[in-house]
Design an enzyme around this catalytic site. Structure first.
Site, PDB file in Angstrom:
ATOM      1  CB  CYS A 249      -3.897   6.527   6.193  1.00 44.08           C
ATOM      2  SG  CYS A 249      -2.954   5.574   5.055  1.00 44.08           S
ATOM      3  N   GLY A 250      -3.970   3.558   8.182  1.00 43.39           N
ATOM      4  CA  GLY A 250      -3.182   2.678   9.045  1.00 43.39           C
ATOM      5  C   GLY A 250      -1.818   2.321   8.481  1.00 43.39           C
ATOM      6  CG  ASN A 251      -1.103  -0.473   5.342  1.00 43.94           C
ATOM      7  OD1 ASN A 251      -0.633  -1.206   6.183  1.00 43.94           O
ATOM      8  ND2 ASN A 251      -2.043  -0.844   4.493  1.00 43.94           N
TER       9      ASN A 251
ATOM     10  CB  THR B 159      -8.108   1.914   8.718  1.00 41.70           C
ATOM     11  OG1 THR B 159      -8.175   2.042   7.297  1.00 41.70           O
ATOM     12  CG2 THR B 159      -7.292   3.049   9.297  1.00 41.70           C
ATOM     13  N   GLY B 160      -8.473  -1.075   7.523  1.00 39.77           N
ATOM     14  CA  GLY B 160      -9.388  -2.139   7.104  1.00 39.77           C
ATOM     15  C   GLY B 160      -9.098  -3.443   7.834  1.00 39.77           C
TER      16      GLY B 160
ATOM     17  CG  ASN C 163      -8.137   8.330  -0.252  1.00 38.93           C
ATOM     18  OD1 ASN C 163      -7.378   7.560   0.305  1.00 38.93           O
ATOM     19  ND2 ASN C 163      -9.358   8.603   0.197  1.00 38.93           N
TER      20      ASN C 163
ATOM     21  CG  ASN D 130      -1.999   0.925   1.330  1.00 39.75           C
ATOM     22  OD1 ASN D 130      -2.514   1.169   2.414  1.00 39.75           O
ATOM     23  ND2 ASN D 130      -2.419   1.499   0.225  1.00 39.75           N
TER      24      ASN D 130
ATOM     25  CG  HIS E   8     -13.023   0.202   7.368  1.00 39.03           C
ATOM     26  ND1 HIS E   8     -12.161  -0.109   6.354  1.00 39.03           N
ATOM     27  CD2 HIS E   8     -12.443   1.193   8.085  1.00 39.03           C
ATOM     28  CE1 HIS E   8     -11.080   0.651   6.454  1.00 39.03           C
ATOM     29  NE2 HIS E   8     -11.221   1.453   7.495  1.00 39.03           N
TER      30      HIS E   8
ATOM     31  CG  ASN F 153     -12.097   2.584   3.166  1.00 36.03           C
ATOM     32  OD1 ASN F 153     -11.408   2.847   2.194  1.00 36.03           O
ATOM     33  ND2 ASN F 153     -12.266   3.451   4.164  1.00 36.03           N
TER      34      ASN F 153
ATOM     35  CG  ASN G  13     -10.619   4.905   7.677  1.00 37.17           C
ATOM     36  OD1 ASN G  13     -10.651   4.201   8.671  1.00 37.17           O
ATOM     37  ND2 ASN G  13      -9.770   4.691   6.697  1.00 37.17           N
TER      38      ASN G  13
ATOM     39  CB  CYS H 287      -6.725  -1.389   3.690  1.00 42.71           C
ATOM     40  SG  CYS H 287      -7.723  -0.111   4.465  1.00 42.71           S
TER      41      CYS H 287
ATOM     42  CD  GLU I 134      -7.160   1.572   0.792  1.00 47.42           C
ATOM     43  OE1 GLU I 134      -7.032   2.811   0.776  1.00 47.42           O
ATOM     44  OE2 GLU I 134      -6.227   0.795   1.030  1.00 47.42           O
ATOM     45  NE  ARG I 135     -13.395   7.298   2.554  1.00 52.12           N
ATOM     46  CZ  ARG I 135     -13.588   7.927   3.706  1.00 52.12           C
ATOM     47  NH1 ARG I 135     -14.810   8.336   4.031  1.00 52.12           N
ATOM     48  NH2 ARG I 135     -12.607   8.129   4.557  1.00 52.12           N
TER      49      ARG I 135
HETATM   50  O1  ZDP Z   1     -10.740   5.855   4.148  1.00 57.55           O
HETATM   51  C1  ZDP Z   1     -10.213   5.979   3.032  1.00 57.55           C
HETATM   52  O2  ZDP Z   1     -10.657   6.781   2.185  1.00 57.55           O
HETATM   53  C2  ZDP Z   1      -9.007   5.103   2.706  1.00 57.55           C
HETATM   54  N1  ZDP Z   1      -8.801   5.012   1.296  1.00 57.55           N
HETATM   55  C3  ZDP Z   1      -7.838   5.738   3.392  1.00 57.55           C
HETATM   56  C4  ZDP Z   1      -6.589   4.950   3.300  1.00 57.55           C
HETATM   57  C5  ZDP Z   1      -6.596   3.777   4.244  1.00 57.55           C
HETATM   58  C6  ZDP Z   1      -5.313   2.980   4.162  1.00 57.55           C
HETATM   59  N2  ZDP Z   1      -5.268   2.068   3.081  1.00 57.55           N
HETATM   60  C7  ZDP Z   1      -5.020   2.248   5.453  1.00 57.55           C
HETATM   61  O3  ZDP Z   1      -4.028   1.511   5.448  1.00 57.55           O
HETATM   62  O4  ZDP Z   1      -5.668   2.433   6.458  1.00 57.55           O
HETATM   63  C8  ZDP Z   1      -4.194   3.839   3.933  1.00 57.55           C
END
Ligand code: ZDP
Length: 284
Positions: free
Chosen positions: A75-77, A230-231, A66, A13, A170, A201, A168, A228, A219-220
């Protein structure tokens, strides 16, 4: 005039990082960020991440755009990449950076704390998951209710979804065969589904065992990505809420594994994974 950048990735990512510590405004316009992320006409990336001065007593502020120019809360990563980038900037400034080293980072999802580990991995205190529909946000339940195992029809198919925000939004759906999901077709339908006013997402999760999940993500604002953070956190929380997995598990993404734990003690989610620098340059 050119602007210096560093390119990083967390399990594939990938992000362009910009040292924005000297000013409170972003050094790039939205149009520039979109162009920088373009894999043919720019540097290439799933987003651009800016390190800005801290706010409300934090060490630094993170903002992310984004690849479509929209601004997510978290954004976790990306924040693992940001922690490594900050360490590099501080070393260049002559500041000591001996791991384990923690930074407090202001984000639109509150204060997030990444810690650099001696083995090069980064552990992030991702905060508490948000479970009420109104805050996620989704209209799949009343504002103060949770969305756990709700039936949803998307693209003429019946799904069962659980919704979690890590700052964010999910939408998580557990499937028999994650590899069989046609992400490019189904992903945008979830992203723009009317019940998600801030878009969403979407994670497709195959449970291999109580401590091992396989995940594919749409991802959104960025589409299909290799990982991802956060995902992965939101998916583990959804797995616990639906009694499919333990509170600590490995989440395997197309780009590699993350270790996720939802603490029963403080209700916070902890994520551990890698972040790597790829190259640096300067861009018009
Ligand atoms: O919430 C959003 O619009 C995501 N696209 C943000 C990015 C999330 C990400 N991939 C993560 O690792 O959490 C960077």
């Amino acid at each position: 005039m050119t602007i210096a950048f560093s390119k990083y990735h967390g399990l594939g990512n990938d992000f362009v990082l910009v040292d924005n510590r000297h000013q409170a405004d972003l050094m790039l316009t939205t149009e520039q960020a979109i162009k920088w992320c373009d894999r043919n006409f720019g540097i290439g990336g799933d987003g651009v991440i800016f390190v800005l001065p801290g706010q409300q007593g934090t060490d630094y502020t993170m903002r992310i755009l984004n690849s479509d120019g929209s601004e997510p809360e978290m954004c976790g990563n990306g924040i693992r990449c940001l922690a490594k980038f900050i360490a590099e900037l501080e070393i260049a400034d002559g500041l000591p950076t001996a791991p384990p080293k923690a930074y407090t980072i202001h984000t639109l999802a509150g204060t997030i704390t990444p810690t650099l580990q001696p083995d090069g991995q980064v552990t992030v205190d991702m905060g508490e998951p948000i479970l009420t529909a109104g805050e996620i946000p989704t209209t799949l339940a009343a504002a103060d209710e949770r969305v756990i195992s709700k039936a949803l029809t998307v693209e003429q198919q019946d799904w069962v979804v659980t919704c979690v925000s890590m700052g964010n939004p999910h939408c998580i759906t557990f499937v028999k065969d994650a590899a069989a999901i046609d992400l490019a077709t189904i992903g945008p339908k979830f992203e723009h589904y009317a019940a998600f006013p801030q878009r969403t997402n979407t994670e497709f999760i195959e449970v291999m065992s109580r401590d091992y999940l396989k995940m594919r993500v749409w991802e959104r604002g960025a589409g299909a990505t290799l990982a991802c953070g956060t995902g992965a956190c939101a998916s583990l929380v959804a797995g616990v809420l639906t009694e499919r997995c333990d509170r600590a598990a490995t989440v395997e993404l197309p780009g590699g594994p993350l270790k996720i734990e939802w603490s029963a003690i403080d209700n916070r989610v902890y994520m551990t994974g890698p972040a790597e620098k790829v190259f640096a340059g300067a861009m018009a």
